[in-house]
Enzyme design. Structure first.
Site, short mmCIF file in Angstrom:
data_model
loop_
_atom_site.label_atom_id
_atom_site.label_comp_id
_atom_site.label_asym_id
_atom_site.label_seq_id
_atom_site.Cartn_x
_atom_site.Cartn_y
_atom_site.Cartn_z
N ASP A 1 0.77 -1.20 0.10
CA ASP A 1 0.14 0.03 -0.07
C ASP A 1 0.95 1.37 0.03
OD1 ASP A 1 -2.08 -1.54 -0.05
OD2 ASP A 1 -2.13 -1.73 2.24
N GLY B 1 -4.60 -4.36 -3.77
CA GLY B 1 -5.62 -3.47 -3.98
C GLY B 1 -4.81 -2.07 -4.21
N HIS B 2 -4.90 -1.87 -5.53
CA HIS B 2 -4.02 -0.73 -6.19
C HIS B 2 -5.07 0.36 -6.51
CE1 HIS B 2 -0.67 -3.55 -7.12
NE2 HIS B 2 -0.77 -3.50 -5.87
N GLN C 1 1.87 -6.10 -3.45
CA GLN C 1 2.40 -6.60 -1.93
C GLN C 1 3.78 -5.69 -2.10
OE1 GLN C 1 1.10 -9.51 -3.72
NE2 GLN C 1 -0.66 -8.67 -2.92
N LYS D 1 2.03 1.93 -5.14
CA LYS D 1 2.56 1.46 -6.34
C LYS D 1 1.54 1.96 -7.66
CE LYS D 1 2.56 -2.51 -4.29
NZ LYS D 1 2.08 -2.22 -2.82
P1 GDP Z 1 -0.55 0.17 -3.85
O1 GDP Z 1 -1.37 -0.84 -3.07
O2 GDP Z 1 0.89 0.28 -3.37
O3 GDP Z 1 -0.99 0.52 -5.01
O4 GDP Z 1 -1.44 1.39 -2.62
P2 GDP Z 1 -2.85 1.62 -2.50
O5 GDP Z 1 -3.57 2.10 -3.60
O6 GDP Z 1 -3.26 0.43 -1.66
O7 GDP Z 1 -2.70 2.69 -1.32
C1 GDP Z 1 -2.13 3.83 -1.68
C2 GDP Z 1 -3.37 5.11 -1.44
O8 GDP Z 1 -2.71 6.21 -1.51
C3 GDP Z 1 -4.43 4.91 -2.66
O9 GDP Z 1 -5.86 5.33 -2.02
C4 GDP Z 1 -3.78 6.11 -3.57
O10 GDP Z 1 -4.74 6.86 -4.21
C5 GDP Z 1 -3.39 7.00 -2.32
N1 GDP Z 1 -2.16 7.82 -2.89
C6 GDP Z 1 -1.12 7.53 -3.56
N2 GDP Z 1 -0.08 8.36 -3.61
C7 GDP Z 1 -0.59 9.52 -2.90
C8 GDP Z 1 -0.05 10.76 -2.58
O11 GDP Z 1 0.96 10.91 -2.83
N3 GDP Z 1 -0.70 11.49 -1.47
C9 GDP Z 1 -2.11 11.05 -1.00
N4 GDP Z 1 -2.84 11.89 -0.20
N5 GDP Z 1 -2.54 9.60 -1.56
C10 GDP Z 1 -1.80 9.00 -2.33
P1 IMO Z 2 -0.78 -4.30 -2.27
O1 IMO Z 2 -0.32 -4.84 -3.72
C1 IMO Z 2 -0.86 -4.73 2.00
C2 IMO Z 2 -0.85 -8.84 3.59
C3 IMO Z 2 -2.08 -9.42 4.24
C4 IMO Z 2 -1.42 -10.29 5.19
C5 IMO Z 2 -0.49 -10.88 4.28
C6 IMO Z 2 -0.79 -12.46 3.84
O2 IMO Z 2 -2.03 -3.58 -2.55
O3 IMO Z 2 0.46 -3.62 -1.71
P2 IMO Z 2 -2.40 -12.76 1.69
O4 IMO Z 2 -3.74 -12.72 1.72
O5 IMO Z 2 -1.49 -12.55 0.76
O6 IMO Z 2 -2.03 -14.33 2.05
O7 IMO Z 2 -1.97 -12.24 3.23
O8 IMO Z 2 0.04 -10.02 3.37
N1 IMO Z 2 -1.06 -8.30 2.36
C7 IMO Z 2 -0.98 -7.01 1.74
N2 IMO Z 2 -1.06 -5.95 2.82
N3 IMO Z 2 -0.88 -4.55 0.71
C8 IMO Z 2 -1.15 -5.89 0.03
O9 IMO Z 2 -1.10 -5.62 -1.45
C9 IMO Z 2 -1.18 -6.92 0.50
N4 IMO Z 2 -1.37 -8.04 -0.17
C10 IMO Z 2 -1.17 -8.98 1.18
O10 IMO Z 2 -2.75 -8.13 4.89
O11 IMO Z 2 -0.76 -9.62 6.38
MG MG Z 3 -2.97 -1.76 -1.82
#
Ligand code: GDP
Ligand code: IMO
Ligand code: MG
Length: 429
Positions: free
Chosen positions: A13, A40-41, A223, A16
């Site tokens: 999270d 979850g991106h 991840q 990416k």
């Molecule tokens: P990922 O799994 O690495 O793709 O990250 P996630 O999407 O799960 O979580 C990142 C969250 O931060 C998402 O809701 C993005 O829309 C948001 N985001 C990404 N870059 C920025 C930033 O620079 N500032 C803010 N406020 N939100 C951001």
């Molecule tokens: P993105 O791509 C954050 C964590 C789960 C748990 C562990 C194992 O959005 O960054 P799993 O279901 O993969 O067997 O769970 O890994 N986990 C993540 N945490 N971001 C993710 O993906 C994750 N994918 C798995 O919360 O701790």
């Molecule tokens: Mg994510």
């Protein structure tokens, strides 16, 4: 031409999806090489948020090639629902390619994930319960069902029969769970098969053709480094290799095709799920809570509150070494706008003595104390800044120390979720 891996340096999270979408503007293809619907991106364009789980974050550009490589585990129901959701938003997935060698997540994987977690009790991993671990277990045990099997109804039916008998025995006899009915699963999945068929191909060949035509290719990590099955905080990890080495294996290319590796760093640290977290803030109304609430740090997939803490420079250095990072993309710097004081962990100690490397043993890790440096906050809204020079001096100091701790240059600073809220210090393409 360049090929670039974009991956997470912490526990996921990091943002990416946002960085991949940004870089995809100048790329020709985006490739997912590991993980599944546990990812979850979120990509935000013109204030519209697109939540992606399996689809690569280049999918908002319908003319670019998007690939789900062999290293990904495919839940057909999830990916088909995502494709439909995109169509409803006017986005076609016509250039999506799904590897015929990728493994298929089946309903028994999901049930086993839930049952295994429940059986672990207090020692649970805190998985996303998407069946990801059990699917990779089958892959390694050589009993998995691949996308190519799903494309051949007779092969799929035969494999499902054998697997379902074995899994139902485990589900009922070991865990006391509900078994699955063969006919229902068969029908459901043969329905998916026909809908998936147009996208299925040998994606290694697709990539080879892109390289032959000197195209720019992005590899999108899911991840992150500390969730890596080999290099993360085992057993509190996912069941695949998000680290750079697997971009080659998980997509069917040779390692010499990779030119750059960008590590995405959240400007602080979060973790969702169980496991060690050296710089965690456990307050109920202090900086940890402030970061969680300002940053709305709740999981995209599961809605769970994310654990929040200070930036950990030791983790970043480890990530830099493991992934041979040559650039960092720092995200969510704006979330720290209201913090009067910030800390960066610049070293680890055990019993007052510095330790150089992150210990493998969780027992030893539990004794580690972080060594912090403190920084004055900038207390300014930076979400509208587009040039590095226009950032407040205190923000620049924080970034400089982050980069020094990691030992890697910063190429991108993100100051908001939208595509244009991005400061570029170094162009990749
Ligand atoms: P990922 O799994 O690495 O793709 O990250 P996630 O999407 O799960 O979580 C990142 C969250 O931060 C998402 O809701 C993005 O829309 C948001 N985001 C990404 N870059 C920025 C930033 O620079 N500032 C803010 N406020 N939100 C951001
Ligand atoms: P993105 O791509 C954050 C964590 C789960 C748990 C562990 C194992 O959005 O960054 P799993 O279901 O993969 O067997 O769970 O890994 N986990 C993540 N945490 N971001 C993710 O993906 C994750 N994918 C798995 O919360 O701790
Ligand atoms: Mg994510």
């Amino acid at each position: 031409m360049a090929s670039v891996i974009v991956l997470g340096t912490q526990w996921g999270d990091e943002g990416k999806g946002k960085i991949v979408d940004y870089l995809a503007q100048k790329a020709d293809a985006v490739v997912r090489y590991s993980g599944g619907s546990n990812a979850g991106h979120t990509v935000v364009v013109n204030d519209i948020a697109y939540k992606l789980r399996l689809l690569p974050s280049g999918v908002l550009f319908p003319d670019k090639t998007n690939v789900l490589g062999n290293g990904v585990v495919i839940n057909p129901g999830v990916v088909l629902a995502e494709i439909e959701g995109m169509k409803e938003k006017g986005i076609s997935c016509r250039n999506l390619y799904i590897s015929d060698r990728a493994h298929v997540v089946l309903p028994y994987h999901q049930r086993l994930d839930e049952l295994q977690e429940a059986a672990l009790g207090a020692n649970k991993i805190g998985t996303t319960k998407g069946g990801i671990g059990p699917c990779y277990m089958d892959k390694v045990a050589r009993v998995g069902i691949r996308v190519c099997d799903l494309m051949e109804p007779a092969v799929f039916a035969a494999k499902l029969k054998v697997n379902l008998a074995a899994k139902n025995a485990v589900i009922t006899k070991i865990y006391g769970g509900e078994p699955f009915e063969y006919d229902a699963v068969l029908k459901e999945y043969l329905g998916y098969a026909e809908r998936l068929r147009p996208y299925v191909t040998d994606t290694g060949v697709v990539l080879d053709e892109l390289f032959a035509a000197a195209k720019n290719v992005l590899f999108e990590g899911a991840q992150a480094t500390f969730l890596d099955i080999d290099h993360g905080t085992y057993p509190y990890v996912t069941s695949s290799n998000p680290t750079a080495g697997n971009a080659a294996t998980g997509s069917g290319i040779g390692p010499r095709f990779i030119d750059h590796v960008v590590g995405v760093v959240k400007a602080y640290t979060t973790r969702v799920g169980e496991g060690p977290f050296i710089t965690e803030l456990l307050d109920s109304d202090g900086p940890g809570t402030q970061i969680r609430e300002t940053g709305r740090e709740y999981g995209t997939v599961t809605g769970r509150p994310r654990r929040c803490g200070w930036l950990d420079g030791v983790m970043l250095r480890y990530s830099a070494r493991l992934n041979s990072l040559d650039l960092l993309a720092v995200t969510r710097l704006d979330i720290l706008d209201h913090m009067p004081l910030l800390k960066i962990c610049v070293g680890y100690e055990i019993d007052g003595k510095p330790i150089k490397h992150i210990p493998a043993s969780l027992n030893v890790l539990a004794r580690v104390q972080p060594v912090y440096e403190e920084f004055e906050g900038w207390l300014t809204d930076i979400s509208g800044v587009r040039n590095y020079d226009d950032l407040p001096a205190n923000a620049k100091k924080y970034l400089a120390r982050l980069s020094e701790a990691a030992g890697v240059e910063i190429g991108i600073v993100s100051v908001g979720p939208n595509r244009e809220q991005t400061i570029v210090l170094k162009d990749l393409f």
